[in-house]
Enzyme design. Structure first.
Site, PDB file in Angstrom:
ATOM      1  CG  ASP A 177      -8.459  -3.855  -0.989  1.00 16.41           C
ATOM      2  OD1 ASP A 177      -8.594  -4.459   0.085  1.00 16.41           O
ATOM      3  OD2 ASP A 177      -8.025  -2.696  -1.084  1.00 16.41           O
ATOM      4  CG  ASP A 197     -10.762  -4.388   4.295  1.00 12.03           C
ATOM      5  OD1 ASP A 197     -10.149  -3.312   4.317  1.00 12.03           O
ATOM      6  OD2 ASP A 197     -11.905  -4.539   4.777  1.00 12.03           O
ATOM      7  CD  GLU A 219      -7.033  -2.437   7.163  1.00 14.47           C
ATOM      8  OE1 GLU A 219      -7.078  -1.207   7.241  1.00 14.47           O
ATOM      9  OE2 GLU A 219      -8.034  -3.137   6.866  1.00 14.47           O
ATOM     10  CG  HIS A 227      -7.870   3.565   1.109  1.00 16.74           C
ATOM     11  ND1 HIS A 227      -6.845   2.647   1.274  1.00 16.74           N
ATOM     12  CD2 HIS A 227      -8.950   3.006   1.679  1.00 16.74           C
ATOM     13  CE1 HIS A 227      -7.304   1.590   1.897  1.00 16.74           C
ATOM     14  NE2 HIS A 227      -8.583   1.775   2.161  1.00 16.74           N
ATOM     15  CG  ASP A 228      -8.436   3.412   5.371  1.00  9.79           C
ATOM     16  OD1 ASP A 228      -9.450   3.819   4.781  1.00  9.79           O
ATOM     17  OD2 ASP A 228      -8.190   2.204   5.541  1.00  9.79           O
TER      18      ASP A 228
HETATM   19  C1  NOJ Z   1     -10.207  -1.049   5.895  1.00  8.58           C
HETATM   20  C2  NOJ Z   1     -10.291  -0.204   4.684  1.00  8.58           C
HETATM   21  O1  NOJ Z   1      -9.014   0.232   4.332  1.00  8.58           O
HETATM   22  C3  NOJ Z   1     -11.221   0.923   4.998  1.00  8.58           C
HETATM   23  O2  NOJ Z   1     -11.239   1.895   3.991  1.00  8.58           O
HETATM   24  C4  NOJ Z   1     -12.589   0.342   5.266  1.00  8.58           C
HETATM   25  O3  NOJ Z   1     -13.444   1.365   5.699  1.00  8.58           O
HETATM   26  C5  NOJ Z   1     -12.533  -0.733   6.354  1.00  8.58           C
HETATM   27  N1  NOJ Z   1     -11.482  -1.643   6.141  1.00  8.58           N
HETATM   28  C6  NOJ Z   1     -13.824  -1.513   6.427  1.00  8.58           C
HETATM   29  O4  NOJ Z   1     -13.979  -2.310   5.308  1.00  8.58           O
END
Ligand code: NOJ
Length: 561
Positions: A98, A200, A255, A331-332
């Site tokens: 990451d 990210d 992302e 994970h989100d």
């Molecule tokens: C995206 C990540 O996947 C998430 O878990 C995180 O809270 C945010 N970016 C901020 O870094």
């Protein structure tokens, strides 16, 4: 140079904190992951994406990084990570790390130094602004974790910008030294054997240097769209490509929260030399009530017609102009069988139904730990949740604005909270699901004795075995990689059906995304010469008198032309 291995690949995502705890301190760790490499390999996947393992105060579970080159002691040591990379490589698994460079932790030494004065070497590493003459904040921008995006710093007597938690100041990408440091750290990890990057919130790294107020948002500071895609975004991403990705042949998946398929094309068209793939959020919003006052906490049942429309737009838009990153879980995100499927009587069927929809599309599928055994959302009480996003949003919507009741907020949390995907991995039915002998950092899902890797493996309805079949199918059949895509029955609210065609070969994918039994003949012309390639109801062939498309049934059907 880009070897494009990822076009044939399926990538398994490991959230280290919750995967496997080898030293029994309640946190997953690197040796725990190493111990499970044979399991990961047994799924047939090609690569592992590791969520952040770097030194971090863990305000946002490792996305607040205090040292980019050192493994956080709670996960082990750098040597452990090098061993993991080496052993993964020996098994033929690539490693994706990451890259979190929109901002750092406020504990990072760059920020500590930057905060000291306006004229030191690190002063311009972050985005600092004076208060307005009346003492108010530099503009009305809001943080994605609610509240203002600006935080006052006493020492420096200025505000700094943070798109996420207060403890996550945004880096100043306008500063070329910052950019070079990022490229250096990427090269450092490449030298250790890392094969690629998940980047990210990479679409946020450039900021509009005029820092204008978000228009038309009376009292509302949260406007992610305006803050994304700053004017130099493409330039910076192209620079990353030129400096690191291309010369070192590293895979990239960025992302891109606000991107639609049309924006994605700008990011992933190979001609533009930016990224290989992006993660969109668009299809994950199909259960968000439009126009609600509480953002993602205003939930509705999944709109399957919208899901089909969005995924099809992405298939069409990126055809010959890029490549899709395919995911439903990470994970989100919450667990799909609970969120959009039926995690009670059709847990196996709905987990495998959504998996079929995803894995038969064009693109690179990502499987998030536990997805492959059909893990579910836990019915936690509010006090059980850990996530900074949930807590800040609770304060904003339930406590301060009172636009949603506590009961409705909890109901939404059960459906969509990020913590649903972060409970410890369920390995077996022993204490703490075999994740750890100590009390885990986060509560184990109470359904662990029913849903775990060991039990799944012994079941005739093994979700993991179905994933193995899907992954094998992708590796063996070019049609899934290269075939054209055509959506069938776009307005049907229950069935997701599409065709893939390559030369004389045609596959029809028919997936019932409902609890209802439907008429198969409506979706498929059953022919003597055709064959069932894959079925989650263990069908091996279709008889023309077999009229039922059963609840959550998924079929991959090959027509001999
Ligand atoms: C995206 C990540 O996947 C998430 O878990 C995180 O809270 C945010 N970016 C901020 O870094």
């Amino acid at each position: 140079m880009n070897s494009e291995w990822w076009k044939n690949a399926v990538i398994y995502q490991v959230y280290p904190k919750s995967f496997n705890d080898s030293d029994n301190d309640g946190y997953g760790d690197l040796n725990g992951i190493i111990a499970k490499l044979p399991y990961i390999k047994s799924l047939g996947v090609d690569a592992i994406w590791l969520n952040p393992l770097y030194v971090s105060p863990q305000v946002d579970n490792g996305y607040d990084i205090a040292d980019y080159r050192t493994v956080d002691p709670r996960f082990g040591t750098n040597e452990d990570l090098y061993r993991l990379i080496d052993q993964a490589h020996q098994l033929g698994l690539k490693i994706i790390m990451d890259l979190v460079v929109n901002g750092t932790s406020d504990q990072h030494e760059w920020f500590q130094e930057s905060a000291k004065s306006k004229d030191n070497y690190f002063s311009d590493y972050y985005i600092w602004k004076d208060a307005q003459p009346d003492g108010s904040e530099p503009n009305n921008w809001g943080s994605n974790f609610s509240g203002s995006a600006w935080e006052w710093n006493e020492q420096r007597q200025q505000h700094y910008l943070h798109y996420y938690a207060i403890e996550q100041p945004d880096l100043n990408w306008e500063n070329p030294r910052v950019r070079q440091l990022v490229y250096d750290l990427m090269r450092f990890w490449k030298a250790k054997g890392v094969d690629g990057w998940r980047m990210d919130i990479i679409t946020s790294i450039s900021k509009n240097q005029e820092f204008p107020d978000n228009p038309g948002q009376a009292g509302e500071k949260y406007v992610v769209g305006n803050q994304d895609n700053g004017p130099r975004m493409h330039e910076f991403i192209h620079e990353i490509n030129r400096e690191v990705l291309a010369p070192f042949d590293m895979m990239s998946v960025g992302e891109a929260p606000a991107s639609k398929s049309i924006d994605a094309r700008q990011l992933v068209d190979p001609e533009r030399q930016e990224l290989d793939m992006v993660f969109t959020f668009q299809h994950m919003h199909i259960d968000r009530k439009p126009g609600g006052q509480n953002g993602r906490w205003d939930v509705q049942p999944a709109d399957i017609v919208a899901l089909k429309k969005i995924l099809s737009e992405w298939q069409d838009s990126l055809r010959d102009h890029g490549w899709n990153a395919l995911y439903f879980e990470n994970h989100d995100r919450a667990r799909t069988p609970s969120r959009w499927g039926n995690d009670q009587e059709y847990r196996y069927e709905s987990a495998t139904a959504f998996a079929t929809v995803l894995h038969c599309l064009q693109g690179t599928p990502f499987v998030y730990q536990g997805e492959e055994i059909g893990m579910t959302n836990p019915d936690f009480a509010l006090s059980d949740y850990e996530d900074v996003e949930l807590r800040t949003n609770y304060d904003k919507f339930v406590k301060t604005r009172q636009t949603i009741s506590e009961a409705d907020f909890l109901k939404a949390a059960h459906q969509i909270s990020r913590d649903n995907g972060r409970t410890p991995m369920q390995w077996d039915d022993s204490q703490n699901a075999g994740f750890s002998e100590a009390e885990p950092w986060f509560k184990v899902n109470p359904r662990y004795s029913e849903i775990n890797v060991k039990k799944d493996q012994q079941s005739s309805k093994s979700v993991a075995n179905y994933y193995r079949q899907l992954i094998e199918l992708r590796h063996q059949n070019l049609i899934l990689r290269d075939g054209t895509y055509h959506l069938l029955a776009p307005e049907d609210p229950r069935v997701f059906s599409y065709e893939r065609v390559l030369g004389r070969q045609k596959w029809t994918i028919v997936v019932n995304l409902s609890n209802d039994q439907l008429d198969l003949q409506q979706y498929l012309a059953v022919k003597e010469t055709s064959k069932v390639v894959l079925s989650n109801y263990q069908r091996t062939k279709l008889e023309s008198e077999d009229q039922a498309l059963r609840p959550w049934e998924a079929l991959v059907y090959e027509e001999q032309q």
